[in-house]
Design a protein around this motif. Structure first.
Motif, PDB file in Angstrom:
ATOM      1  N   ILE A  13      20.159 -21.350 -23.875  1.00 23.60           N
ATOM      2  CA  ILE A  13      20.103 -22.794 -24.016  1.00 23.60           C
ATOM      3  C   ILE A  13      19.736 -23.091 -25.466  1.00 23.60           C
ATOM      4  CG2 ILE A  13      18.937 -24.892 -23.274  1.00 23.60           C
ATOM      5  CD1 ILE A  13      18.625 -23.503 -20.502  1.00 23.60           C
ATOM      6  N   SER A  14      20.671 -23.711 -26.173  1.00 22.91           N
ATOM      7  CA  SER A  14      20.510 -23.931 -27.613  1.00 22.91           C
ATOM      8  C   SER A  14      20.093 -25.371 -27.914  1.00 22.91           C
ATOM      9  CB  SER A  14      21.832 -23.637 -28.321  1.00 22.91           C
ATOM     10  OG  SER A  14      22.783 -24.636 -27.974  1.00 22.91           O
ATOM     11  N   GLU A  15      19.811 -25.594 -29.188  1.00 22.39           N
ATOM     12  CA  GLU A  15      19.472 -26.941 -29.655  1.00 22.39           C
ATOM     13  C   GLU A  15      20.628 -27.911 -29.368  1.00 22.39           C
ATOM     14  OE1 GLU A  15      17.977 -29.283 -33.648  1.00 22.39           O
ATOM     15  OE2 GLU A  15      18.741 -27.252 -33.858  1.00 22.39           O
ATOM     16  N   GLU A  16      21.874 -27.436 -29.545  1.00 18.56           N
ATOM     17  CA  GLU A  16      23.032 -28.282 -29.281  1.00 18.56           C
ATOM     18  C   GLU A  16      23.095 -28.687 -27.811  1.00 18.56           C
ATOM     19  OE1 GLU A  16      23.388 -25.269 -30.956  1.00 18.56           O
ATOM     20  OE2 GLU A  16      23.469 -26.197 -32.935  1.00 18.56           O
ATOM     21  N   HIS A  17      22.764 -27.762 -26.919  1.00 17.84           N
ATOM     22  CA  HIS A  17      22.761 -28.068 -25.487  1.00 17.84           C
ATOM     23  C   HIS A  17      21.723 -29.131 -25.159  1.00 17.84           C
ATOM     24  CE1 HIS A  17      24.389 -23.756 -24.945  1.00 17.84           C
ATOM     25  NE2 HIS A  17      25.391 -24.599 -24.836  1.00 17.84           N
ATOM     26  N   VAL A  18      20.508 -28.949 -25.675  1.00 15.72           N
ATOM     27  CA  VAL A  18      19.432 -29.907 -25.400  1.00 15.72           C
ATOM     28  C   VAL A  18      19.767 -31.264 -26.010  1.00 15.72           C
ATOM     29  CG1 VAL A  18      16.985 -30.451 -25.759  1.00 15.72           C
ATOM     30  CG2 VAL A  18      17.665 -28.130 -25.119  1.00 15.72           C
ATOM     31  N   SER A  19      20.296 -31.265 -27.216  1.00 15.00           N
ATOM     32  CA  SER A  19      20.681 -32.526 -27.867  1.00 15.00           C
ATOM     33  C   SER A  19      21.760 -33.249 -27.065  1.00 15.00           C
ATOM     34  CB  SER A  19      21.179 -32.272 -29.288  1.00 15.00           C
ATOM     35  OG  SER A  19      20.123 -31.778 -30.081  1.00 15.00           O
ATOM     36  N   ALA A  20      22.738 -32.507 -26.574  1.00 14.96           N
ATOM     37  CA  ALA A  20      23.802 -33.109 -25.759  1.00 14.96           C
ATOM     38  C   ALA A  20      23.227 -33.664 -24.455  1.00 14.96           C
ATOM     39  CB  ALA A  20      24.893 -32.077 -25.469  1.00 14.96           C
ATOM     40  N   LEU A  21      22.302 -32.940 -23.843  1.00 17.21           N
ATOM     41  CA  LEU A  21      21.646 -33.427 -22.621  1.00 17.21           C
ATOM     42  C   LEU A  21      20.950 -34.760 -22.893  1.00 17.21           C
ATOM     43  CD1 LEU A  21      20.441 -33.159 -19.722  1.00 17.21           C
ATOM     44  CD2 LEU A  21      18.617 -31.814 -20.760  1.00 17.21           C
ATOM     45  N   LEU A  22      20.195 -34.812 -23.977  1.00 16.74           N
ATOM     46  CA  LEU A  22      19.462 -36.034 -24.323  1.00 16.74           C
ATOM     47  C   LEU A  22      20.426 -37.184 -24.601  1.00 16.74           C
ATOM     48  CD1 LEU A  22      16.679 -34.500 -26.606  1.00 16.74           C
ATOM     49  CD2 LEU A  22      16.512 -35.130 -24.185  1.00 16.74           C
ATOM     50  N   LYS A  23      21.475 -36.898 -25.350  1.00 11.89           N
ATOM     51  CA  LYS A  23      22.457 -37.936 -25.675  1.00 11.89           C
ATOM     52  C   LYS A  23      23.160 -38.439 -24.417  1.00 11.89           C
ATOM     53  CE  LYS A  23      26.662 -38.790 -28.256  1.00 11.89           C
ATOM     54  NZ  LYS A  23      27.864 -38.157 -28.740  1.00 11.89           N
ATOM     55  N   ASN A  24      23.606 -37.509 -23.566  1.00 16.81           N
ATOM     56  CA  ASN A  24      24.370 -37.877 -22.373  1.00 16.81           C
ATOM     57  C   ASN A  24      23.533 -38.588 -21.316  1.00 16.81           C
ATOM     58  OD1 ASN A  24      26.423 -36.601 -23.720  1.00 16.81           O
ATOM     59  ND2 ASN A  24      26.633 -34.910 -22.279  1.00 16.81           N
ATOM     60  N   THR A  25      22.231 -38.340 -21.315  1.00 16.70           N
ATOM     61  CA  THR A  25      21.369 -38.963 -20.302  1.00 16.70           C
ATOM     62  C   THR A  25      20.569 -40.137 -20.850  1.00 16.70           C
ATOM     63  OG1 THR A  25      19.531 -37.449 -20.759  1.00 16.70           O
ATOM     64  CG2 THR A  25      21.099 -36.807 -19.006  1.00 16.70           C
ATOM     65  N   LYS A  73      28.447 -28.312 -21.695  1.00 16.95           N
ATOM     66  CA  LYS A  73      29.139 -27.035 -21.466  1.00 16.95           C
ATOM     67  C   LYS A  73      28.227 -25.890 -21.893  1.00 16.95           C
ATOM     68  CE  LYS A  73      33.592 -24.834 -22.471  1.00 16.95           C
ATOM     69  NZ  LYS A  73      33.203 -23.513 -22.206  1.00 16.95           N
ATOM     70  N   ILE A  74      27.636 -25.216 -20.923  1.00 20.32           N
ATOM     71  CA  ILE A  74      26.733 -24.107 -21.219  1.00 20.32           C
ATOM     72  C   ILE A  74      27.262 -22.776 -20.713  1.00 20.32           C
ATOM     73  CG2 ILE A  74      24.627 -25.489 -21.318  1.00 20.32           C
ATOM     74  CD1 ILE A  74      24.036 -24.568 -18.433  1.00 20.32           C
ATOM     75  N   LEU A  75      28.264 -22.817 -19.865  1.00 20.45           N
ATOM     76  CA  LEU A  75      28.785 -21.591 -19.259  1.00 20.45           C
ATOM     77  C   LEU A  75      30.002 -21.086 -20.011  1.00 20.45           C
ATOM     78  CD1 LEU A  75      28.523 -22.679 -15.530  1.00 20.45           C
ATOM     79  CD2 LEU A  75      26.939 -21.230 -16.803  1.00 20.45           C
ATOM     80  N   VAL A  76      30.118 -19.780 -20.075  1.00 20.98           N
ATOM     81  CA  VAL A  76      31.299 -19.182 -20.698  1.00 20.98           C
ATOM     82  C   VAL A  76      32.464 -19.264 -19.715  1.00 20.98           C
ATOM     83  CG1 VAL A  76      30.002 -17.612 -22.189  1.00 20.98           C
ATOM     84  CG2 VAL A  76      30.671 -16.864 -19.917  1.00 20.98           C
ATOM     85  N   GLU A  77      33.654 -19.349 -20.261  1.00 19.41           N
ATOM     86  CA  GLU A  77      34.846 -19.375 -19.414  1.00 19.41           C
ATOM     87  C   GLU A  77      34.915 -18.075 -18.619  1.00 19.41           C
ATOM     88  OE1 GLU A  77      37.452 -21.709 -19.119  1.00 19.41           O
ATOM     89  OE2 GLU A  77      36.184 -23.071 -20.271  1.00 19.41           O
ATOM     90  N   PRO A  78      35.350 -18.147 -17.367  1.00 16.66           N
ATOM     91  CA  PRO A  78      35.484 -16.907 -16.599  1.00 16.66           C
ATOM     92  C   PRO A  78      36.584 -16.041 -17.195  1.00 16.66           C
ATOM     93  CG  PRO A  78      36.447 -18.759 -15.406  1.00 16.66           C
ATOM     94  CD  PRO A  78      35.790 -19.318 -16.632  1.00 16.66           C
ATOM     95  N   ASN A  79      36.447 -14.732 -17.009  1.00 19.68           N
ATOM     96  CA  ASN A  79      37.492 -13.862 -17.558  1.00 19.68           C
ATOM     97  C   ASN A  79      38.769 -14.025 -16.738  1.00 19.68           C
ATOM     98  OD1 ASN A  79      37.594 -11.952 -15.377  1.00 19.68           O
ATOM     99  ND2 ASN A  79      35.750 -10.998 -16.193  1.00 19.68           N
ATOM    100  N   GLU A  80      39.870 -13.692 -17.353  1.00 18.61           N
ATOM    101  CA  GLU A  80      41.183 -13.938 -16.758  1.00 18.61           C
ATOM    102  C   GLU A  80      41.382 -13.198 -15.432  1.00 18.61           C
ATOM    103  OE1 GLU A  80      44.390 -16.186 -16.434  1.00 18.61           O
ATOM    104  OE2 GLU A  80      42.973 -16.356 -18.089  1.00 18.61           O
ATOM    105  N   SER A  81      40.831 -11.998 -15.294  1.00 12.36           N
ATOM    106  CA  SER A  81      41.007 -11.263 -14.030  1.00 12.36           C
ATOM    107  C   SER A  81      40.272 -11.971 -12.889  1.00 12.36           C
ATOM    108  CB  SER A  81      40.545  -9.817 -14.166  1.00 12.36           C
ATOM    109  OG  SER A  81      39.156  -9.749 -14.383  1.00 12.36           O
ATOM    110  N   ALA A  82      39.097 -12.543 -13.177  1.00 12.67           N
ATOM    111  CA  ALA A  82      38.365 -13.296 -12.147  1.00 12.67           C
ATOM    112  C   ALA A  82      39.157 -14.543 -11.753  1.00 12.67           C
ATOM    113  CB  ALA A  82      36.980 -13.688 -12.654  1.00 12.67           C
ATOM    114  N   VAL A  83      39.735 -15.204 -12.732  1.00 13.55           N
ATOM    115  CA  VAL A  83      40.534 -16.403 -12.442  1.00 13.55           C
ATOM    116  C   VAL A  83      41.720 -16.033 -11.565  1.00 13.55           C
ATOM    117  CG1 VAL A  83      42.030 -18.174 -13.470  1.00 13.55           C
ATOM    118  CG2 VAL A  83      39.828 -17.628 -14.527  1.00 13.55           C
ATOM    119  N   GLN A  84      42.431 -14.975 -11.940  1.00  9.53           N
ATOM    120  CA  GLN A  84      43.616 -14.562 -11.173  1.00  9.53           C
ATOM    121  C   GLN A  84      43.247 -14.162  -9.739  1.00  9.53           C
ATOM    122  OE1 GLN A  84      46.648 -15.217 -12.131  1.00  9.53           O
ATOM    123  NE2 GLN A  84      45.735 -15.979 -14.021  1.00  9.53           N
ATOM    124  N   ARG A  85      42.115 -13.508  -9.577  1.00 11.94           N
ATOM    125  CA  ARG A  85      41.639 -13.115  -8.241  1.00 11.94           C
ATOM    126  C   ARG A  85      41.405 -14.360  -7.373  1.00 11.94           C
ATOM    127  NH1 ARG A  85      37.658 -10.393 -10.018  1.00 11.94           N
ATOM    128  NH2 ARG A  85      36.017 -11.865  -9.546  1.00 11.94           N
TER     129      ARG A  85
END
Length: 147
Positions: A13-25, A73-85
């Motif tokens: 959880i980075s400064e950008e995440h916390v700043s976005a949370l504060l801005k969005n809420t 957006k704090i989560l990484v995109e799922p890998n392509e094999s997980a998506v295909q599954r």
């Protein structure tokens, strides 16, 4: 015996995440600190890139749904094999058609949903909140029974 997996610390959880949370809420840092029942200085230390301090595991798990609910957006995109599954499962059940994946909005939503589902941190946060919900229900019920 119940075993509880510990959340991996892949999610930072980075400064950008916390700043976005504060801005969005529309919350201030001091309001967020109050909500989390922490000292505002602690919040500042967590988001300082030069400082390696991180929130306690419980606070970390509390921040996850707050961030996700605020559209951060704090989560990484799922890998392509997980998506295909997952796609293969959805298609075989008739829940998703190939032409639906051509719609960027649908595709983005699907990837986001899969990232949430495949995140051990999100799963740990969900487990915590479900157990807390059960516990508060029992507390409330016991309070009414004592009257």
């Amino acid at each position: 015996m119940i075993t509880i997996a510990t959340a991996s610390k892949r999610l930072r959880i980075s400064e950008e995440h916390v700043s976005a949370l504060l801005k969005n809420t529309g919350m201030s840092r001091s309001e967020l600190a109050g909500l989390l029942n922490i000292n505002p200085a602690s919040l500042s230390r967590w988001v300082d890139p030069k400082n390696k301090q991180v929130p306690t595991s419980t606070t970390y798990l509390v921040l996850i749904p707050l961030l996700l609910a605020a559209g951060v957006k704090i989560l990484v995109e799922p890998n392509e094999s997980a998506v295909q599954r997952h796609l293969a499962t959805f298609k075989s059940l008739g829940l998703l058609k190939e032409e639906e994946l051509k719609n960027e909005k649908v595709k983005r939503s699907l990837y986001q949903a899969l990232a949430v589902q495949d995140s051990p941190e999100v799963e740990a946060s969900r487990r915590l909140f479900l157990k807390l919900q059960e516990a508060w229900k029992k507390v409330d019920e016991s309070m009414w029974q004592k009257r």
